[in-house]
Write a protein that holds these residues in place. Structure first.
Motif, PDB file in Angstrom:
ATOM      1  N   GLY A 533       0.800  -1.220   0.000  1.00  0.00           N
ATOM      2  CA  GLY A 533       0.000   0.000   0.000  1.00  0.00           C
ATOM      3  C   GLY A 533       0.831   1.267   0.000  1.00  0.00           C
ATOM      4  N   PHE A 534       1.789   1.369   0.919  1.00  0.00           N
ATOM      5  CA  PHE A 534       2.577   2.600   1.010  1.00  0.00           C
ATOM      6  C   PHE A 534       3.534   2.756  -0.174  1.00  0.00           C
ATOM      7  CE2 PHE A 534       1.321   2.499   5.539  1.00  0.00           C
ATOM      8  CZ  PHE A 534       0.863   3.801   5.649  1.00  0.00           C
ATOM      9  N   SER A 535       4.093   1.647  -0.651  1.00  0.00           N
ATOM     10  CA  SER A 535       4.959   1.753  -1.832  1.00  0.00           C
ATOM     11  C   SER A 535       4.131   2.130  -3.058  1.00  0.00           C
ATOM     12  CB  SER A 535       5.692   0.433  -2.075  1.00  0.00           C
ATOM     13  OG  SER A 535       4.780  -0.637  -2.295  1.00  0.00           O
ATOM     14  N   GLY A 536       2.928   1.569  -3.162  1.00  0.00           N
ATOM     15  CA  GLY A 536       2.054   1.918  -4.276  1.00  0.00           C
ATOM     16  C   GLY A 536       1.594   3.360  -4.217  1.00  0.00           C
ATOM     17  N   LEU A 537       1.321   3.845  -3.005  1.00  0.00           N
ATOM     18  CA  LEU A 537       0.902   5.236  -2.838  1.00  0.00           C
ATOM     19  C   LEU A 537       2.024   6.187  -3.245  1.00  0.00           C
ATOM     20  CD1 LEU A 537      -1.606   6.768  -1.785  1.00  0.00           C
ATOM     21  CD2 LEU A 537      -0.468   6.915   0.432  1.00  0.00           C
ATOM     22  N   THR A 538       3.251   5.810  -2.925  1.00  0.00           N
ATOM     23  CA  THR A 538       4.405   6.628  -3.325  1.00  0.00           C
ATOM     24  C   THR A 538       4.511   6.731  -4.835  1.00  0.00           C
ATOM     25  OG1 THR A 538       5.617   5.972  -1.331  1.00  0.00           O
ATOM     26  CG2 THR A 538       6.916   6.829  -3.165  1.00  0.00           C
ATOM     27  N   LEU A 539       4.284   5.608  -5.515  1.00  0.00           N
ATOM     28  CA  LEU A 539       4.375   5.597  -6.975  1.00  0.00           C
ATOM     29  C   LEU A 539       3.180   6.283  -7.621  1.00  0.00           C
ATOM     30  CD1 LEU A 539       5.613   1.916  -7.430  1.00  0.00           C
ATOM     31  CD2 LEU A 539       6.981   3.998  -7.606  1.00  0.00           C
ATOM     32  N   ALA A 540       2.023   6.217  -6.967  1.00  0.00           N
ATOM     33  CA  ALA A 540       0.816   6.822  -7.530  1.00  0.00           C
ATOM     34  C   ALA A 540       0.811   8.339  -7.374  1.00  0.00           C
ATOM     35  CB  ALA A 540      -0.428   6.231  -6.870  1.00  0.00           C
ATOM     36  N   LEU A 541       1.506   8.849  -6.358  1.00  0.00           N
ATOM     37  CA  LEU A 541       1.552  10.296  -6.102  1.00  0.00           C
ATOM     38  C   LEU A 541       3.009  10.760  -6.087  1.00  0.00           C
ATOM     39  CD1 LEU A 541      -1.098  10.402  -3.222  1.00  0.00           C
ATOM     40  CD2 LEU A 541      -1.471  10.958  -5.638  1.00  0.00           C
ATOM     41  N   PRO A 542       3.693  10.671  -7.215  1.00  0.00           N
ATOM     42  CA  PRO A 542       5.136  10.962  -7.227  1.00  0.00           C
ATOM     43  C   PRO A 542       5.482  12.405  -6.892  1.00  0.00           C
ATOM     44  CG  PRO A 542       4.306  10.747  -9.469  1.00  0.00           C
ATOM     45  CD  PRO A 542       3.197  10.322  -8.562  1.00  0.00           C
ATOM     46  N   THR A 543       4.673  13.352  -7.358  1.00  0.00           N
ATOM     47  CA  THR A 543       5.016  14.755  -7.101  1.00  0.00           C
ATOM     48  C   THR A 543       4.897  15.095  -5.622  1.00  0.00           C
ATOM     49  OG1 THR A 543       2.738  15.365  -7.655  1.00  0.00           O
ATOM     50  CG2 THR A 543       4.375  15.525  -9.400  1.00  0.00           C
ATOM     51  N   VAL A 544       3.946  14.465  -4.933  1.00  0.00           N
ATOM     52  CA  VAL A 544       3.803  14.686  -3.490  1.00  0.00           C
ATOM     53  C   VAL A 544       4.982  14.060  -2.754  1.00  0.00           C
ATOM     54  CG1 VAL A 544       2.373  14.255  -1.462  1.00  0.00           C
ATOM     55  CG2 VAL A 544       1.293  14.773  -3.659  1.00  0.00           C
ATOM     56  N   ALA A 545       5.300  12.815  -3.112  1.00  0.00           N
ATOM     57  CA  ALA A 545       6.405  12.125  -2.450  1.00  0.00           C
ATOM     58  C   ALA A 545       7.728  12.842  -2.684  1.00  0.00           C
ATOM     59  CB  ALA A 545       6.491  10.686  -2.955  1.00  0.00           C
ATOM     60  N   ALA A 546       7.919  13.355  -3.907  1.00  0.00           N
ATOM     61  CA  ALA A 546       9.192  13.994  -4.257  1.00  0.00           C
ATOM     62  C   ALA A 546       9.386  15.337  -3.570  1.00  0.00           C
ATOM     63  CB  ALA A 546       9.288  14.167  -5.770  1.00  0.00           C
ATOM     64  N   LYS A 547       8.340  15.887  -2.979  1.00  0.00           N
ATOM     65  CA  LYS A 547       8.492  17.130  -2.214  1.00  0.00           C
ATOM     66  C   LYS A 547       9.261  16.891  -0.922  1.00  0.00           C
ATOM     67  CE  LYS A 547       4.372  19.700  -3.698  1.00  0.00           C
ATOM     68  NZ  LYS A 547       3.085  20.296  -3.246  1.00  0.00           N
ATOM     69  N   PHE A 548       9.121  15.684  -0.385  1.00  0.00           N
ATOM     70  CA  PHE A 548       9.685  15.409   0.931  1.00  0.00           C
ATOM     71  C   PHE A 548      10.764  14.326   0.924  1.00  0.00           C
ATOM     72  CE2 PHE A 548       5.126  16.406   1.175  1.00  0.00           C
ATOM     73  CZ  PHE A 548       5.178  17.612   1.875  1.00  0.00           C
ATOM     74  N   LEU A 549      10.812  13.538  -0.154  1.00  0.00           N
ATOM     75  CA  LEU A 549      11.724  12.396  -0.180  1.00  0.00           C
ATOM     76  C   LEU A 549      12.652  12.477  -1.386  1.00  0.00           C
ATOM     77  CD1 LEU A 549       9.063   9.640   0.622  1.00  0.00           C
ATOM     78  CD2 LEU A 549      10.736  10.599   2.221  1.00  0.00           C
ATOM     79  N   PRO A 550      13.837  11.873  -1.294  1.00  0.00           N
ATOM     80  CA  PRO A 550      14.760  11.867  -2.441  1.00  0.00           C
ATOM     81  C   PRO A 550      14.221  10.984  -3.563  1.00  0.00           C
ATOM     82  CG  PRO A 550      15.593  10.466  -0.683  1.00  0.00           C
ATOM     83  CD  PRO A 550      14.405  11.192  -0.112  1.00  0.00           C
ATOM     84  N   GLY A 551      14.724  11.201  -4.762  1.00  0.00           N
ATOM     85  CA  GLY A 551      14.210  10.495  -5.927  1.00  0.00           C
ATOM     86  C   GLY A 551      14.436   9.000  -5.908  1.00  0.00           C
ATOM     87  N   TRP A 552      15.493   8.530  -5.212  1.00  0.00           N
ATOM     88  CA  TRP A 552      15.742   7.089  -5.201  1.00  0.00           C
ATOM     89  C   TRP A 552      14.635   6.330  -4.488  1.00  0.00           C
ATOM     90  CZ3 TRP A 552      15.840   5.291  -0.318  1.00  0.00           C
ATOM     91  CH2 TRP A 552      16.334   6.104   0.703  1.00  0.00           C
ATOM     92  N   ILE A 553      13.770   7.049  -3.767  1.00  0.00           N
ATOM     93  CA  ILE A 553      12.658   6.374  -3.097  1.00  0.00           C
ATOM     94  C   ILE A 553      11.739   5.718  -4.120  1.00  0.00           C
ATOM     95  CG2 ILE A 553      10.953   8.245  -3.028  1.00  0.00           C
ATOM     96  CD1 ILE A 553      11.883   5.937  -0.102  1.00  0.00           C
ATOM     97  N   PHE A 554      11.675   6.274  -5.337  1.00  0.00           N
ATOM     98  CA  PHE A 554      10.847   5.669  -6.385  1.00  0.00           C
ATOM     99  C   PHE A 554      11.457   4.355  -6.871  1.00  0.00           C
ATOM    100  CE2 PHE A 554       9.986  10.328  -7.013  1.00  0.00           C
ATOM    101  CZ  PHE A 554       8.712  10.300  -6.475  1.00  0.00           C
ATOM    102  N   ASN A 555      12.786   4.308  -6.933  1.00  0.00           N
ATOM    103  CA  ASN A 555      13.450   3.053  -7.299  1.00  0.00           C
ATOM    104  C   ASN A 555      13.166   1.979  -6.260  1.00  0.00           C
ATOM    105  OD1 ASN A 555      15.582   5.458  -8.120  1.00  0.00           O
ATOM    106  ND2 ASN A 555      15.377   3.906  -9.713  1.00  0.00           N
ATOM    107  N   VAL A 556      13.297   2.355  -4.991  1.00  0.00           N
ATOM    108  CA  VAL A 556      13.070   1.408  -3.902  1.00  0.00           C
ATOM    109  C   VAL A 556      11.605   0.987  -3.850  1.00  0.00           C
ATOM    110  CG1 VAL A 556      13.050   1.193  -1.390  1.00  0.00           C
ATOM    111  CG2 VAL A 556      15.024   2.212  -2.531  1.00  0.00           C
ATOM    112  N   ALA A 557      10.699   1.954  -3.999  1.00  0.00           N
ATOM    113  CA  ALA A 557       9.268   1.645  -3.953  1.00  0.00           C
ATOM    114  C   ALA A 557       8.866   0.700  -5.082  1.00  0.00           C
ATOM    115  CB  ALA A 557       8.454   2.935  -4.035  1.00  0.00           C
ATOM    116  N   THR A 558       9.470   0.884  -6.251  1.00  0.00           N
ATOM    117  CA  THR A 558       9.166   0.007  -7.384  1.00  0.00           C
ATOM    118  C   THR A 558       9.567  -1.430  -7.081  1.00  0.00           C
ATOM    119  OG1 THR A 558       9.463   1.825  -8.961  1.00  0.00           O
ATOM    120  CG2 THR A 558       9.601  -0.405  -9.835  1.00  0.00           C
TER     121      THR A 558
END
Length: 664
Positions: A533-558
């Motif tokens: 759920g949380f990894s999917g939410l990160t990928l579904a709302l990338p612009t929100v996540a990228a405001k607070f988290l580094p970009g590699w979080i998308f690699n990890v979430a994937t």
């Protein structure tokens, strides 16, 4: 339909190209033109410059032919009139030839005729290059170059002779030869000098251009590597955008593989043109190395590059974290991508551990029950001591209506998530694009996936609130008692006892209301809802996540989202299906207790003897006894169960194909 003049121009142009590539009777490489051409060369020798006047009185220089170069070309065995069949030699010094009324040279018709003749007389196999010419003609006719020119609709945008000099043309057949390397090096100038001058100027300063033109690296990309030769299409077409990624991947294989692991690459694999391709990030003719300050992928320019697509209009505006996203990260290079390495290895260890334990558990259980069945040790009827005869035909109610509805909804939503999610996870698999097409493309499929995810979380939340409020109001409830789903020491003892029974070292444990493997199934949902759920939410709302988290979080979430979903899907359709439907004592499937909510007292006594004895001793057993389900209910439940099992096994097959065909 094109005007006749335009069609004639196309065919004439194609003939020139086709003729340049065809196989013809050859003499020595440096042989001069046929002797009958001497009269032609008297005026058209490249060493001479002869000017003539046209009908308007304007002078023009005659076309010159270099005999030596012609002798090395693919047309070296042809005489002038073989192609210029519309001219007749007159012998008049002032007018050595004249129009004879025949059609102008038509390369396409000529080569098609030669190929047809070769096929009829059985010599086609000896002239494979002629067949290639014919296929090139067909490709050219569909290409962007064959379309009417904007300024003069009667001629194509580019004819064969603009790319190939028919008197000298000869593409070296050996692609490893220095001659072929030299020919490739001349392609940018050939394309750019007369037509694409701006693109040539840009390409000259690019990383590819410097490799080819300055360093003479013939393996670096030239025009035809990205745009192809005869199949050239508009760069705005979906087919070009998708093919261009593969063309880049022919050289940059590792980058193509890692790109395929990102959402951009997965959507591209599914046939989507809208997501970012190589040229969106790196440029096209202006590609520069990532360390070049002017490069689009230089750290200082990455956010601006991302915002070209994520511009706040069609897509939400890219935020700071986008700049540190790693589109070509891999899981085996700890020095460059430590986060990916750690997470991937953790998830792989988790998968191996879970599958190793539970597949061993299922395999041993299967062997034990099969062995006992073979020795006729499995009782087909269990005596229900201490229970009146009329009650022995009753059923035991295990699951109330709410639990059954929740289970059915979970099953439907989960299978939807598996289908739409693994089609993206295994986008490289042959079946994935077809699934995406059924849903209308990757974008609608992604929307369905997110809706199913919200439904899953909603059902989970409702169930959790319902259970918690009920338990909190029941002050007599024992949180670690026999009716609780919370794991306790008895579960560990039962698990150990089960393995002893597998190996014939002890009796089968007496399970109470919930077995240890049922509790694992139950709590796995809690783990999955949070991790997926949380990894999917990160990928579904990338612009929100990228405001607070580094970009590699998308690699990890994937990685987390995909691996955990893979674990859940395979576990459900192997271990869960075996435990509930495919054990020898459960055959033939399906077990319909989760649809009817009840099971016979015999089956209940066999599977949960500790609970049966406890309820019988306390006198509470009769509170749970109900009539057997009606025949329509049983039939409907079996049909529903079989449909769900069949669909689950189909999904398991697709996931297995995706896993073993690479890319995971």
């Amino acid at each position: 339909m094109y005007p006749k003049q335009f069609l004639k121009a196309i065919l004439g142009a194609v003939f020139c190209l086709a003729g340049a590539l065809s196989s013809v009777p050859a003499t020595a490489a440096d042989s001069p033109p046929a002797s009958g051409d001497a009269a032609c060369l008297a005026c058209h020798d490249a060493k001479k410059t002869i000017k003539v006047s046209n009908e308007d009185g304007d002078e023009r220089a005659l076309r010159g032919v270099d005999p030596a170069k012609h002798g090395a070309s693919v047309h070296r065995g042809l005489s002038c009139v073989s192609c210029h069949s519309d001219l007749t030699v007159t012998g008049d010094a002032k007018a050595p030839h004249k129009k004879n009324g025949q059609a102008a040279p038509d390369c396409a018709t000529c080569h098609q005729r030669l190929w047809d003749e070769a096929q009829k007389n059985g010599s086609a196999s000896a002239r494979p290059r002629m067949g290639k010419v014919v296929s090139n003609i067909a490709a050219y006719k569909k290409s962007f170059h064959a379309k009417p020119d904007d300024d003069n609709p009667n001629v194509p945008k580019a004819s064969c002779t603009q790319c190939h000099d028919t008197h000298t043309f000869n593409v070296p057949a050996d692609r490893s030869s220095p001659e072929y390397a030299a020919w490739r090096a001349g392609v940018p100038a050939l394309c750019g000098a007369s037509c694409h001058t701006d693109q040539l100027d840009t390409y000259t300063e690019s990383a590819h251009g410097k490799e080819v033109l300055d360093k003479h690296n013939s393996k670096a990309a030239v025009c035809i590597d990205c745009h192809t030769t005869h199949e050239i299409t508009s760069t705005s077409l979906t087919s070009f955008k998708l093919l261009n990624v593969e063309e880049c991947g022919n050289c940059h294989q590792e980058q193509r593989k890692t790109y395929g692991g990102t959402y951009h690459g997965q959507a591209t694999n599914l046939g989507t043109a809208e997501t970012a391709k190589c040229y969106n990030c790196h440029g096209s003719h202006d590609i520069l190395g990532p360390k070049d300050p002017a490069s689009k992928v230089h750290p200082d320019n990455r956010l601006k590059t991302c915002q070209a697509c994520h511009d706040g209009k069609k897509r939400a505006l890219a935020t700071a974290g986008f700049a540190s996203f790693k589109p070509h990260a891999n899981s085996h290079d700890f020095a460059k991508y430590p986060e990916m390495w750690i997470v991937t290895n953790f998830m792989v260890a988790l998968l191996i551990g879970v599958f190793l334990f539970f597949w061993s558990h299922s395999g041993l259980w299967l062997f034990r029950e099969w062995k006992e069945s073979a020795k006729h040790k499995v009782e087909t009827h269990i005596r229900l001591e201490g229970l009146a005869e009329p009650l022995q035909h009753k059923h035991f109610r295990r699951f109330p209506v709410g639990w059954r509805i929740a289970h059915l909804c979970f099953a439907l939503v989960t299978m939807t998530l598996v289908l739409t999610g693994t089609a993206v996870l295994f986008s490289h698999a042959s079946w994935a694009p077809h699934v995406a097409k059924v849903f209308g493309g990757s974008k609608p499929m992604g929307l369905i996936h997110r809706c199913a995810a919200m439904a899953f979380v909603g059902i989970f939340f409702i169930h959790f609130v319902y259970v918690m409020q009920k338990l909190l109001r029941d002050r007599s409830f024992r949180w670690f008692g026999p009716d609780s789903l919370i794991p306790n020491w008895k579960d560990l003892q039962d698990c150990v006892g089960m393995f002893k029974w597998f190996f014939g070292k002890g009796p089968k444990p007496k399970f109470d209301r919930w077995t240890y493997f049922e509790k694992f199934d139950y709590w796995a949902v809690f783990w999955g809802v949070n991790i997926i759920g949380f990894s999917g939410l990160t990928l579904a709302l990338p612009t929100v996540a990228a405001k607070f988290l580094p970009g590699w979080i998308f690699n990890v979430a994937t990685v987390i989202h995909g691996e955990e979903a893979f674990l859940a899907a395979v576990f459900l359709f192997t271990v869960h299906f075996f435990n509930n439907h495919f054990r020898p004592n459960k055959l033939p499937p399906p077990d319909i207790v989760m649809f009817t909510g009840t099971q016979s007292l015999e089956e209940f006594r066999d599977e949960h003897p500790a609970q049966y004895e406890r309820l019988l001793a306390s006198g509470e057993l009769q509170k749970y006894l109900v009539d057997a389900p009606s025949k329509p209910m049983r039939i409907g439940s079996k049909v529903l169960g079989l449909v769900l099992i069949a669909f689950g096994l189909i999904l398991l097959t697709l996931v297995t194909i995706g896993f073993f065909t690479g890319g995971h």
